[in-house]
Design an enzyme around this catalytic site. Structure first.
Site, PDB file in Angstrom:
ATOM      1  N   ASP A  64      -2.756 -12.820  -0.064  1.00 48.30           N
ATOM      2  CA  ASP A  64      -2.475 -11.977   1.102  1.00 48.30           C
ATOM      3  C   ASP A  64      -3.261 -12.439   2.331  1.00 48.30           C
ATOM      4  OD1 ASP A  64      -0.652  -9.869   1.071  1.00 48.30           O
ATOM      5  OD2 ASP A  64      -1.919  -8.641  -0.226  1.00 48.30           O
ATOM      6  N   GLN A  85      -1.002  -4.012  -3.402  1.00 45.34           N
ATOM      7  CA  GLN A  85      -0.151  -3.477  -2.335  1.00 45.34           C
ATOM      8  C   GLN A  85      -0.886  -2.372  -1.572  1.00 45.34           C
ATOM      9  OE1 GLN A  85       2.754  -4.875  -1.578  1.00 45.34           O
ATOM     10  NE2 GLN A  85       3.415  -3.421  -0.023  1.00 45.34           N
ATOM     11  N   LYS A 136       9.068  -8.298  -4.283  1.00 43.98           N
ATOM     12  CA  LYS A 136       8.140  -9.422  -4.497  1.00 43.98           C
ATOM     13  C   LYS A 136       8.265  -9.943  -5.925  1.00 43.98           C
ATOM     14  CE  LYS A 136       5.019  -7.839  -0.878  1.00 43.98           C
ATOM     15  NZ  LYS A 136       3.727  -7.308  -0.430  1.00 43.98           N
TER      16      LYS A 136
HETATM   17  N1  L34 Z   1      -1.271  -6.079   0.209  1.00 38.31           N
HETATM   18  N2  L34 Z   1       0.207  -4.738   1.335  1.00 38.31           N
HETATM   19  C1  L34 Z   1      -0.214  -5.965   1.019  1.00 38.31           C
HETATM   20  N3  L34 Z   1       0.385  -7.098   1.478  1.00 38.31           N
HETATM   21  C2  L34 Z   1       1.450  -7.013   2.303  1.00 38.31           C
HETATM   22  O1  L34 Z   1       2.000  -8.120   2.807  1.00 38.31           O
HETATM   23  C3  L34 Z   1       1.956  -5.751   2.631  1.00 38.31           C
HETATM   24  N4  L34 Z   1       3.095  -5.571   3.396  1.00 38.31           N
HETATM   25  C4  L34 Z   1       3.136  -4.443   4.328  1.00 38.31           C
HETATM   26  C5  L34 Z   1       2.750  -3.180   3.552  1.00 38.31           C
HETATM   27  N5  L34 Z   1       1.686  -3.390   2.590  1.00 38.31           N
HETATM   28  C6  L34 Z   1       1.290  -4.615   2.157  1.00 38.31           C
HETATM   29  C7  L34 Z   1       4.343  -5.840   2.963  1.00 38.31           C
HETATM   30  O2  L34 Z   1       4.588  -6.511   1.975  1.00 38.31           O
HETATM   31  C8  L34 Z   1       4.584  -4.446   4.743  1.00 38.31           C
HETATM   32  N6  L34 Z   1       5.272  -5.290   3.785  1.00 38.31           N
HETATM   33  C9  L34 Z   1       6.673  -5.468   3.727  1.00 38.31           C
HETATM   34  C10 L34 Z   1       7.271  -6.301   2.796  1.00 38.31           C
HETATM   35  C11 L34 Z   1       8.643  -6.465   2.741  1.00 38.31           C
HETATM   36  C12 L34 Z   1       9.443  -5.791   3.608  1.00 38.31           C
HETATM   37  C13 L34 Z   1       8.872  -4.958   4.545  1.00 38.31           C
HETATM   38  C14 L34 Z   1       7.504  -4.806   4.604  1.00 38.31           C
HETATM   39  C15 L34 Z   1      10.919  -5.968   3.503  1.00 38.31           C
HETATM   40  O3  L34 Z   1      11.392  -6.670   2.649  1.00 38.31           O
HETATM   41  N7  L34 Z   1      11.716  -5.310   4.354  1.00 38.31           N
HETATM   42  C16 L34 Z   1      13.156  -5.391   4.302  1.00 38.31           C
HETATM   43  C17 L34 Z   1      13.749  -4.032   4.014  1.00 38.31           C
HETATM   44  C18 L34 Z   1      13.271  -3.496   2.719  1.00 38.31           C
HETATM   45  C19 L34 Z   1      13.843  -2.143   2.350  1.00 38.31           C
HETATM   46  O4  L34 Z   1      15.058  -2.044   2.244  1.00 38.31           O
HETATM   47  O5  L34 Z   1      13.031  -1.232   2.173  1.00 38.31           O
HETATM   48  C20 L34 Z   1      13.636  -5.912   5.628  1.00 38.31           C
HETATM   49  O6  L34 Z   1      14.710  -6.508   5.674  1.00 38.31           O
HETATM   50  O7  L34 Z   1      12.949  -5.694   6.635  1.00 38.31           O
END
Ligand code: L34
Length: 300
Positions: free
Chosen positions: A121, A98, A54
């Site tokens: 959010d 987060q 982020k």
């Molecule tokens: N406050 N907490 C708050 N806001 C959110 O919107 C989130 N979320 C969830 C968990 N806690 C939070 C996220 O940001 C889940 N989440 C999130 C964000 C990004 C990714 C996955 C979940 C993401 O970028 N996933 C990548 C892989 C990342 C890696 O390699 O670890 C993908 O391609 O799916």
């Protein structure tokens, strides 16, 4: 049928480019730079990686961004103080704490403390309430990202049978709600929400035209559970091991290999919903900056 892969990474990139251009214009014409603070408590590896992504994205887009790292044992009071500081900070338009938070901190108290006008959010009850009755507000990032994916995939949502598995406040409940609304271009669906109390899960998954899976467990939906031609949105990001190089091995809530043989379209993990979640956070922060500057925006 071999499914079309819905490329969340590419779609996210396309939207980020637009946000970047709009950010430059906002700065040039109005002297406003969108400001985002991300607050991380503790060192949960998944949270660390998401918050890093982020921050990196905010920087790439030309935002002003601040990262706050607090120790796992920080008091609720300290965290509330920090939120109050950013509620008052004129350079900051969006505050993200987060999740999940350590058990000794009352998540509700924290989310309620964020100024709803900085709640990028979309978790504050004021924004949740507005979302449910279809008023302009900050939409929660993952559900918003799912709407955009369905739109960009050219999926016919109006009148479709949508089945959501999972009823969390972050994904299941809001995405079900948004899809049943008479929203354009994506909405007006017949929505079923399944959860741990559902008696016959397969009965529902087999009737889905669009299946959204947000369970948080690896590969719970398999090819034999879905009908031919279904569109599948896999929200799960499960860490199922590490490579010899120490990188996390990820998989979704859906058994991609068997489901892709029957689906008409499917999101991969990684590279599906995850990048969209981050992108919609940036979109919300941009809109928050416009809101604070008194400019036309999509959230008020
Ligand atoms: N406050 N907490 C708050 N806001 C959110 O919107 C989130 N979320 C969830 C968990 N806690 C939070 C996220 O940001 C889940 N989440 C999130 C964000 C990004 C990714 C996955 C979940 C993401 O970028 N996933 C990548 C892989 C990342 C890696 O390699 O670890 C993908 O391609 O799916």
């Amino acid at each position: 049928m071999a499914a079309k892969i819905i490329d969340g990474k590419a779609i996210a990139q396309e939207i980020r480019q637009k946000i970047k251009e709009e950010t430059a214009e906002l700065k040039e014409k109005h002297g406003v730079v969108p400001g985002l603070v991300t607050i991380l408590v503790g060192e949960n590896p998944a949270s660390v990686s998401y918050v890093k992504a982020k921050q990196r994205t905010a920087g790439d887009l030309g935002f002003y961004s601040v990262q706050e790292n607090l120790p796992e044992d920080v008091s609720e009071e300290e965290l509330l103080k920090l939120i109050d500081k950013y509620n008052k900070d004129e350079k900051i338009h969006g505050i993200l704490v987060q999740l999940p938070l350590p058990k000794h901190i009352d998540e509700r108290k924290i989310l309620y403390a964020i100024d709803p006008r900085k709640d990028v959010d979309g978790f504050h009850p004021v924004n949740v309430g507005k979302m449910v009755i279809g008023e302009p507000c900050f939409l929660p990032c993952t559900p918003h990202g799912i709407l955009v994916l369905l739109e960009k995939a050219g999926c016919e949502v109006s009148g479709a049978e949508v089945v959501v598995i999972g009823r969390s406040n972050i994904v299941g409940k809001p995405v079900a709600n948004l899809l049943l609304q008479k929203r354009k271009p994506v909405g007006n669906a017949t929505v079923t929400v399944c959860h741990t109390g559902t008696r016959d899960l397969v009965f529902h998954t087999k009737r889905a035209d669009i299946l959204i899976v947000a369970v948080g467990k690896p590969k719970v939906v398999t090819g034999d559970m879905v009908k031919e031609g279904v569109v599948v949105i896999d929200v799960g990001v499960n860490r199922i091991g590490t490579t010899p190089e120490g990188k996390a091995i990820l998989c979704g809530d859906v058994d991609f290999d068997s489901v892709k043989e029957k689906a008409s379209a499917i999101t991969p993990v990684p590279g599906g919903v995850g990048p969209m979640t981050i992108t919609m956070l940036m979109k919300n922060t941009l809109e928050a900056a416009k809101l604070w500057a008194g400019l036309p925006n999509e959230v008020s």
